[in-house]
Write an enzyme that holds these catalytic residues in place. Structure first.
Site, mmCIF file in Angstrom:
data_model
loop_
_atom_site.group_PDB
_atom_site.id
_atom_site.type_symbol
_atom_site.label_atom_id
_atom_site.label_comp_id
_atom_site.label_asym_id
_atom_site.label_seq_id
_atom_site.Cartn_x
_atom_site.Cartn_y
_atom_site.Cartn_z
ATOM 1 N N ASP A 270 -0.100 5.107 1.141
ATOM 2 C CA ASP A 270 -0.343 6.040 2.247
ATOM 3 C C ASP A 270 -0.266 5.321 3.595
ATOM 4 O O ASP A 270 -0.861 4.259 3.766
ATOM 5 C CB ASP A 270 -1.725 6.683 2.115
ATOM 6 C CG ASP A 270 -1.828 7.574 0.891
ATOM 7 O OD1 ASP A 270 -0.854 8.264 0.566
ATOM 8 O OD2 ASP A 270 -2.901 7.573 0.239
ATOM 9 N N ASP B 115 0.886 -1.161 0.000
ATOM 10 C CA ASP B 115 0.000 0.000 0.000
ATOM 11 C C ASP B 115 0.936 1.226 0.000
ATOM 12 O O ASP B 115 2.141 1.084 0.182
ATOM 13 C CB ASP B 115 -0.884 -0.043 1.254
ATOM 14 C CG ASP B 115 -1.744 1.194 1.391
ATOM 15 O OD1 ASP B 115 -2.305 1.649 0.382
ATOM 16 O OD2 ASP B 115 -1.835 1.726 2.518
#
Length: 241
Positions: free
Chosen positions: A10, A8
């Site tokens: 963020d 991922d």
């Protein structure tokens, strides 16, 4: 023998949310209440579209946005981890699956010279219009009830693995590194030999432990991390085996 690392972006690669960080460019570094309150669950991309219009209306230009975005700090240990992966690319394929956008991720990775570490980035397509406004679109359409309208990370992962199989590439193990609620869907797709690495204290870790408590645990192994050095230690063990 090859491993697939799925990241991922963020709160995983970077220690902030890139979409909320851009608000530093807004007048007085904040958004008007009406705009802030216009977000509807599952429709984040549309909300960000309105934020970008507001920034454009207030004369915020591409170079200012880029300068602001490249000040986002990486998560603790992440620079070392990405350096390590870059030195061992023959063992690791590495992809990003993120609800951010192509422009932000591109700026951040290139500024830190990490873009070569990643084989592919799957995120919402963004571009600057002829009038200088940043626009963002949905990554794809899907039928998953668990995920936000614009992105089902499980679908992305499954399609990537299918495409790799067609090319004759299969993986010894998938390592999924994330933090958010939208990372649970792909984690539930992982098999017994794979490993999910949720960030300590974040939504993904909480959701995985809730599943275990309700006696429907995920199939894969789970290893919690607080610094990316924890991830690097695991990968070093993996390639020694």
């Amino acid at each position: 023998m090859k491993f697939l690392l799925v990241f991922d972006f963020d709160h995983t690669i970077i220690d902030e949310n890139s979409d909320t960080w851009i608000v530093k460019c807004a007048p007085e570094r904040k958004l008007p209440n009406g705009l802030r309150n216009s977000y509807q669950p599952g429709h984040w991309t549309e909300y960000m579209g309105r934020v970008f219009v507001y920034l454009g209306d207030n004369g915020v230009k591409e170079d200012e946005m880029k300068r602001t975005m490249t000040t986002i700090p990486f998560t603790a240990g992440m620079i070392d981890l990405l350096g390590f992966i870059g030195e061992n690319k023959e063992l690791f394929d590495c992809i990003i699956v993120s609800d951010s956008n192509t422009v932000f991720i591109d700026w951040i990775l290139k500024a830190a010279d990490f873009h070569k570490v990643f084989d592919e980035v799957f995120t919402n397509p963004a571009a600057f219009s002829s009038t200088g406004y940043l626009t963002v679109q949905h990554f794809h359409a899907h039928h998953c009830a668990k995920c936000p309208k614009n992105l089902c990370k499980r679908k992305v992962l499954k399609e990537f693995l299918d495409k790799q199989l067609e090319r004759g590439v299969s993986y010894t193990q998938i390592v999924y590194i994330g933090d958010g609620g939208n990372d649970l869907c792909p984690v539930m797709f992982l098999k017994k030999n794979d490993i999910a690495m949720p960030r300590q204290g974040y939504t993904l870790e909480k959701r995985i432990s809730q599943l275990a408590q309700s006696l429907s645990p995920v199939q894969c192994s789970v290893l919690v991390w607080s610094s990316a050095i924890d991830i690097m230690s695991y990968l070093k063990l993996l390639i020694k085996e």
